[in-house]
Write a protein that holds these residues in place. Sequence first.
Motif, PDB file in Angstrom:
ATOM      1  N   PRO A   1       0.817  -1.216   0.000  1.00 23.35           N
ATOM      2  CA  PRO A   1       0.000   0.000   0.000  1.00 23.35           C
ATOM      3  C   PRO A   1       0.847   1.261   0.000  1.00 23.35           C
ATOM      4  O   PRO A   1       1.900   1.318   0.626  1.00 23.35           O
ATOM      5  N   ASP A   2       0.358   2.250  -0.720  1.00 21.23           N
ATOM      6  CA  ASP A   2       1.009   3.563  -0.745  1.00 21.23           C
ATOM      7  C   ASP A   2       0.359   4.417   0.338  1.00 21.23           C
ATOM      8  O   ASP A   2      -0.645   5.082   0.108  1.00 21.23           O
ATOM      9  N   MET A   3       0.958   4.438   1.521  1.00 24.15           N
ATOM     10  CA  MET A   3       0.376   5.149   2.651  1.00 24.15           C
ATOM     11  C   MET A   3       0.435   6.663   2.478  1.00 24.15           C
ATOM     12  O   MET A   3      -0.303   7.394   3.142  1.00 24.15           O
ATOM     13  N   GLU A   4       1.275   7.142   1.588  1.00 23.05           N
ATOM     14  CA  GLU A   4       1.353   8.583   1.332  1.00 23.05           C
ATOM     15  C   GLU A   4       0.094   9.115   0.654  1.00 23.05           C
ATOM     16  O   GLU A   4      -0.114  10.330   0.602  1.00 23.05           O
ATOM     17  N   ARG A   5      -0.749   8.222   0.155  1.00 28.55           N
ATOM     18  CA  ARG A   5      -1.977   8.656  -0.514  1.00 28.55           C
ATOM     19  C   ARG A   5      -3.079   9.026   0.475  1.00 28.55           C
ATOM     20  O   ARG A   5      -4.065   9.663   0.092  1.00 28.55           O
ATOM     21  N   ILE A   6      -2.932   8.646   1.737  1.00 26.81           N
ATOM     22  CA  ILE A   6      -4.039   8.791   2.676  1.00 26.81           C
ATOM     23  C   ILE A   6      -4.395  10.258   2.932  1.00 26.81           C
ATOM     24  O   ILE A   6      -5.569  10.650   2.842  1.00 26.81           O
ATOM     25  N   ILE A   7      -3.404  11.074   3.273  1.00 26.65           N
ATOM     26  CA  ILE A   7      -3.692  12.485   3.601  1.00 26.65           C
ATOM     27  C   ILE A   7      -4.291  13.228   2.409  1.00 26.65           C
ATOM     28  O   ILE A   7      -5.330  13.903   2.558  1.00 26.65           O
ATOM     29  N   PRO A   8      -3.709  13.155   1.198  1.00 26.15           N
ATOM     30  CA  PRO A   8      -4.359  13.820   0.055  1.00 26.15           C
ATOM     31  C   PRO A   8      -5.765  13.290  -0.207  1.00 26.15           C
ATOM     32  O   PRO A   8      -6.673  14.062  -0.535  1.00 26.15           O
ATOM     33  N   PHE A   9      -5.945  11.980  -0.054  1.00 23.87           N
ATOM     34  CA  PHE A   9      -7.271  11.396  -0.280  1.00 23.87           C
ATOM     35  C   PHE A   9      -8.280  11.973   0.704  1.00 23.87           C
ATOM     36  O   PHE A   9      -9.408  12.322   0.340  1.00 23.87           O
ATOM     37  N   CYS A  10      -7.868  12.097   1.964  1.00 22.50           N
ATOM     38  CA  CYS A  10      -8.794  12.559   2.996  1.00 22.50           C
ATOM     39  C   CYS A  10      -9.126  14.047   2.863  1.00 22.50           C
ATOM     40  O   CYS A  10     -10.165  14.498   3.357  1.00 22.50           O
ATOM     41  N   LYS A  11      -8.281  14.799   2.203  1.00 25.23           N
ATOM     42  CA  LYS A  11      -8.616  16.193   1.942  1.00 25.23           C
ATOM     43  C   LYS A  11      -9.803  16.290   0.991  1.00 25.23           C
ATOM     44  O   LYS A  11     -10.586  17.242   1.049  1.00 25.23           O
ATOM     45  N   GLU A  12      -9.958  15.302   0.125  1.00 35.20           N
ATOM     46  CA  GLU A  12     -11.065  15.287  -0.829  1.00 35.20           C
ATOM     47  C   GLU A  12     -12.268  14.501  -0.321  1.00 35.20           C
ATOM     48  O   GLU A  12     -13.383  14.697  -0.797  1.00 35.20           O
ATOM     49  N   HIS A  13     -12.032  13.595   0.638  1.00 32.81           N
ATOM     50  CA  HIS A  13     -13.108  12.714   1.110  1.00 32.81           C
ATOM     51  C   HIS A  13     -13.160  12.723   2.635  1.00 32.81           C
ATOM     52  O   HIS A  13     -13.097  11.684   3.276  1.00 32.81           O
TER      53      HIS A  13
END
Length: 335
Positions: free
Chosen positions: A175-187
């Motif tokens: 898993p690419d854990m670096e995607r979590i923060i950007p994802f959560c800004k949108e969702h």
Amino acid sequence: MNLAYWRRAFMVLIGVVSCANAWAGSVGFQELTTLDERGAPIKLAIWYPSSSHADTVSLGWTTQEVAMNGALSEGRHPLIVISHGTGGTYFSHHDTATTLARAGFIAAAVMHPGDNAQDQSRRFFILERPGHIRRALDYLLQDWPGHAQVDAGRIGIFGFSAGGFTALVNIGGQPDMERIIPFCKEHSDHFACQLIAQESIAGRAAHAPMTEQLQTWDDRIKAAVIAAPALGFTFAHRLQRVTIPVQLWRAEDDWILPHPWYAEEVRRALPQAPKYHLVSHAGHFDFLAPCTPVMAQRLPDICSSATGFDRPAFHRAFNEEVVAFFQRTLEVEGR
């Protein structure tokens, strides 16, 4: 009466005898403890085929027909390890575990340290979870009193929600854990993102590196059942190493992990198409075992289903599908 009639009658009789043999014996049960890499206890609940007499036993908020510490049935048995979701327990999927045991499997559910109903102090350290599974397998194959009867060549994993994430890492996901923060800004309305917003430690945990990745990828596992996997979007284009058979489940009305960012992302990323099941009108928590009246009163959010959705009926079909999948992919003869 002609020969065809007697042939049919004989086949019916054989079927009755086979069914009787399939459900002979009882389900044994044990609660044991091993240690994780930090020395913290990992509690295990183990269901298995037993030759001992079963009794009605209260376990947690459930009542089960089991032989407490009963004798393990003769022969070697395939093993399924079970990973619960965030805030769950090793009883979260007790009905599935019991069904597996009645089919001849050893089903061992892990209580993830720091991410369970009693202790959520490490619920954001999700990358520790695959290590718990690996340590549990080490124990079951080496130190458990019944280890000599575990068929080490036939091991599977079942994971729900955060347990689905766990299982995907154990079978080779990166898993690419670096995607979590950007994802959560949108969702920000998604469940995982709401949890992150509540905790000061979340940012650090969300960016945790994939430490000891080679150690968490466990090639002893030969098949996986994944239900409603958490953080599915982190696996986009990152499941290339998964070569074992996967059965993937999605609830149609899952508002905890809404479509298409979770199970769908996993389905797309798997290099080989999984055996995919979409459960109409089901919610996220419908993958949990049906609740007792006490649980339903105390945990209505988890125990409630949509009007018209029959969780017990679904679980009867669900458990049969899970058992059949593991029997087929692990080449286990039906009992």
